[in-house]
Design an enzyme around this catalytic site. Structure first.
Site: not given
Ligand code: ADP
Ligand code: ADP
Ligand code: ZN
Length: 214
Positions: A13, A88, A127, A160, A171
């Site tokens: 994302k 969420r 990541r 992170r 998660r």
């Molecule tokens: P999210 O915001 O959904 O948690 P991220 O965009 O931070 O996901 O991506 C999670 C990890 O996977 C990051 O280290 C990113 O560089 C990697 N990643 C994102 N898209 C891809 C893809 N299409 N193929 C392989 N790795 C990816």
């Molecule tokens: P990822 O896409 O890798 O799960 P985020 O950065 O979106 O990571 O979220 C990290 C953490 O922040 C979540 O595990 C949760 O604890 C909190 N969080 C983020 N967005 C929300 C939301 N909309 N509602 C509740 N908790 C949230």
């Protein structure tokens, strides 16, 4: 254009968000980023949010919905926005719909990035994020030219606190239980675009552009 990015932790994302906001010139609103900024600055909100984030649990809706409503009521969101990580759960989605309908507007598209559970943990654990500009990389799948240094701005990368195997697994479970039902919720509104997230980053983006329109 008003868009929501949906998908499990590690789906890509944040990575796609960077491309989307550049192409469509809309603000990127990540609730996770907002919470992490508050933690860094040591605010009351940050202290409360951290307790939940460290455990991989959702921060309570009372702490989350109001701040999103405030953010999307700002001037730069008049012509659209992209929400990443919100809503969420169904309650958050209902509050957002209520807020938008009162404001006389609605969501255009839900970009639902689908990735098989088996590859998510490896994505999140590998990541790395730039301390300065927030760009996202991966030690194996999207490495920087110089290890530990951001390609975009030259600052140091960090990991992170919640990107360890145990918290990531939690998660993912929370996503399946609480967030995934949103796909059905928005399918009833006919606005979901399912995107295969298990492809090269550029291909995923091309599919998103196909779904959103040029
Ligand atoms: P999210 O915001 O959904 O948690 P991220 O965009 O931070 O996901 O991506 C999670 C990890 O996977 C990051 O280290 C990113 O560089 C990697 N990643 C994102 N898209 C891809 C893809 N299409 N193929 C392989 N790795 C990816
Ligand atoms: P990822 O896409 O890798 O799960 P985020 O950065 O979106 O990571 O979220 C990290 C953490 O922040 C979540 O595990 C949760 O604890 C909190 N969080 C983020 N967005 C929300 C939301 N909309 N509602 C509740 N908790 C949230
Ligand atoms: Zn950087």
């Amino acid at each position: 254009m008003r868009i929501i990015l949906l998908g499990p932790p590690g789906a890509g994302k944040g990575t796609q968000a960077a491309n989307i906001v550049e192409k469509y010139a809309i603000p990127h609103i990540s609730t996770g980023d907002i919470f992490r900024k508050n933690i860094k600055e040591g605010t009351e909100l940050g202290k409360k949010a951290k307790e939940y984030m460290d455990q991989g649990l959702l921060v309570p809706d009372e702490l989350t919905c109001g701040l999103v409503a405030d953010r999307i009521s700002q001037d730069d969101c008049k012509n659209g926005f992209m929400l990443d990580g919100f809503p969420r759960n169904i309650a958050q989605a209902e509050q957002l719909d209520k807020y938008l309908s009162e404001a006389g507007t609605k969501l255009d598209k839900i970009v639902n990035i689908e990735v098989d559970k088996s590859i998510l943990v490896g994505r999140a654990v590998g990541r790395r994020i730039c301390k300065s500009c927030g760009a996202t990389f991966h030690v194996e799948f999207n490495p920087t030219k110089v290890e530990g240094i951001c390609d975009k701005c030259g600052a140091e990368l960090h990991q992170r606190a919640d990107d360890n195997e145990e918290t990531v697994s939690k998660r993912i479970q929370v996503y399946l239980d609480e967030t995934k039902p949103l796909v059905g919720y928005y399918n009833k509104q006919g606005i979901v675009a399912d995107i295969n997230g298990d492809q090269a980053i550029e291909k995923v983006f091309a599919d998103i552009v196909d779904a959103l329109g040029e």
